[in-house]
Motif scaffolding. Structure first.
Motif, short mmCIF file in Angstrom:
data_model
loop_
_atom_site.label_atom_id
_atom_site.label_comp_id
_atom_site.label_asym_id
_atom_site.label_seq_id
_atom_site.Cartn_x
_atom_site.Cartn_y
_atom_site.Cartn_z
N ARG A 1 0.84 -1.20 0.00
CA ARG A 1 0.00 0.00 0.00
C ARG A 1 0.87 1.24 0.00
O ARG A 1 1.95 1.28 0.60
N LEU A 2 0.39 2.28 -0.67
CA LEU A 2 1.03 3.58 -0.69
C LEU A 2 0.16 4.53 0.14
O LEU A 2 -1.02 4.73 -0.16
N ILE A 3 0.74 5.09 1.19
CA ILE A 3 -0.04 5.83 2.17
C ILE A 3 0.56 7.21 2.41
O ILE A 3 1.78 7.35 2.55
N ARG A 4 -0.28 8.22 2.44
CA ARG A 4 0.14 9.57 2.84
C ARG A 4 0.05 9.69 4.35
O ARG A 4 -1.00 9.44 4.94
N GLY A 5 1.15 10.06 4.98
CA GLY A 5 1.15 10.35 6.40
C GLY A 5 1.03 11.86 6.59
O GLY A 5 1.95 12.60 6.24
N LEU A 6 -0.07 12.32 7.12
CA LEU A 6 -0.35 13.74 7.23
C LEU A 6 0.24 14.33 8.51
O LEU A 6 0.58 13.61 9.45
N TYR A 7 0.32 15.64 8.56
CA TYR A 7 0.98 16.35 9.65
C TYR A 7 0.24 16.20 10.97
O TYR A 7 0.85 16.30 12.04
N GLY B 1 -1.06 13.47 12.00
CA GLY B 1 -0.95 12.09 12.46
C GLY B 1 -1.86 11.12 11.75
O GLY B 1 -1.73 9.90 11.93
N THR B 2 -2.81 11.61 10.99
CA THR B 2 -3.70 10.73 10.25
C THR B 2 -3.01 10.21 8.99
O THR B 2 -1.97 10.72 8.57
N ARG B 3 -3.63 9.16 8.41
CA ARG B 3 -3.08 8.54 7.21
C ARG B 3 -4.18 8.34 6.18
O ARG B 3 -5.33 8.03 6.53
N GLU B 4 -3.80 8.51 4.92
CA GLU B 4 -4.76 8.31 3.82
C GLU B 4 -4.09 7.52 2.72
O GLU B 4 -2.89 7.69 2.46
N THR B 5 -4.86 6.65 2.09
CA THR B 5 -4.33 5.94 0.91
C THR B 5 -4.00 6.95 -0.18
O THR B 5 -4.78 7.88 -0.44
N LEU B 6 -2.83 6.82 -0.78
CA LEU B 6 -2.46 7.70 -1.87
C LEU B 6 -3.32 7.41 -3.07
O LEU B 6 -3.31 6.31 -3.61
N GLN B 7 -4.10 8.39 -3.48
CA GLN B 7 -5.03 8.19 -4.60
C GLN B 7 -4.26 8.14 -5.93
O GLN B 7 -3.25 8.80 -6.11
#
Length: 342
Positions: free
Chosen positions: A322-328, A330-336
């Motif tokens: 999986r490719l995931i964005r780690g946001l400032y 602390g949350t995480r989102e799948t890289l669209q």
């Protein structure tokens, strides 16, 4: 900064020909020195909260540029001396613990260049990464500090973007800024051991990008990394006089290239490059974005999230395919996929 500003800076660990390492500190605008005892660097009294660390020869060894079977990777770029933003991001994303120590286990961290220049806490970032390099290895992981164009600029004596904070250290230690990180310094030796391009699993990492010109020159990662290390102290004139070195250090070389963000760059050209390296993704910094951004169906991932502005930043996590964005926050989102319409 003004004449009345109070400055604390350091350490700068220099090992002269005599072999006795000395740490230089700027304490309230005054120069202080401490000797290194049993590899431990301790700051003087009344010298702020400057980094203290234990020196390591292990992390100055040249490491491989290719790794397989790594279960989790975190990548980020272009910190440019923004130490506080870096620590907040890494703590929120649980890469380090609340005390700033490595918490990513056997994972690998890739910093794709540009710690130097612009910001006011470059030395703090360097010593933090130096310590993290040791802690990651102790945990079975690894820190990969890749050389960016600003590392090359500073080590080569191009000091256009150095923050004025460091004027005091260069004056009191009586060394030009680049000589504070020369080959007779601890951080300088550590930096000179690092790679510029690495491959982990099916992903290629570097600062700027790999152009098609690389393929026509029949370069390998090993050869390029060795040439970067061997010539990092060379003058700009001598680098430009050599055709291959001119490519590697300037122009369409891996630390300067921005072609993936050009309207003329095609996915077909990218596929040829990916096939050449037998990878599915290329991760780059250098070209600033507002966030971690996927291009060409995430075949290229841009991780320069503008940390250099000093307000926030993001990182990329690669785990379980999986490719995931780690946001400032602390949350995480799948890289669209195809975040940019190209």
């Amino acid at each position: 900064m003004g004449n009345t500003a109070t400055e604390f800076d350091g350490p700068y660990v220099i090992t002269p020909i005599s072999g006795q390492s000395t740490a230089y500190w700027i304490c309230d605008n005054r120069l202080k020195t401490t000797s290194i005892e049993k590899l431990q660097v301790n700051r003087p009294e009344h010298c702020g909260d400057l980094p203290e660390t234990k020196l390591s020869s292990e992390i100055k060894q040249i490491m491989p540029d290719t790794y397989l079977g790594i279960k989790k990777v975190v990548a980020l770029s272009d910190v440019h001396g923004q130490y506080d933003v870096l620590l907040t991001l890494l703590k929120k994303q649980k890469i380090i613990d609340s005390d700033g120590n490595w918490a990513f286990g056997e994972g690998h961290m890739v910093m794709t260049g540009d710690i130097f220049d612009r910001g006011h806490q470059v030395n703090e970032v360097l010593w933090f990464m130096y310590q993290l390099d040791q802690q990651a290895r102790d945990a079975g992981g690894m820190v990969h500090l890749l050389m960016g164009n600003h590392e090359q600029m500073v080590l080569g004596g191009d000091l256009r973007y150095v923050h004025q904070r460091y004027d005091i250290a260069t004056t009191l230690i009586n060394r030009p800024y680049n000589k504070l990180y020369s080959a007779d310094t601890e951080i300088g030796q550590w930096l000179r051991s690092k790679n510029t391009i690495i491959k982990i699993n099916d992903v290629l990492y570097m600062h700027g990008g790999i152009s098609s010109e690389w393929i026509s020159r029949e370069l390998t990662l090993d050869k390029a990394n060795a040439l970067y290390r061997a010539n990092v102290d060379a003058s700009k004139k001598s680098l430009k006089a050599d055709d291959l070195l001119n490519f590697l250090f300037f122009g369409n070389g891996p630390t300067w290239y921005r072609g993936y963000f050009s309207e003329t760059f095609t996915e077909a050209e990218l596929d040829t490059i990916l096939q050449h390296f037998n990878v599915n993704h290329i991760v780059v910094g250098h070209t600033s974005q507002e966030r971690v951004l996927g291009l060409f169906h995430n075949k290229v991932i841009a991780v320069d999230s503008s940390i250099k502005v000093g307000k926030s930043g993001e990182l990329l996590l690669l785990e379980n395919n999986r490719l995931i964005r780690g946001l400032y926050d602390g949350t995480r989102e799948t890289l669209q996929e195809n975040s940019l319409n190209q």
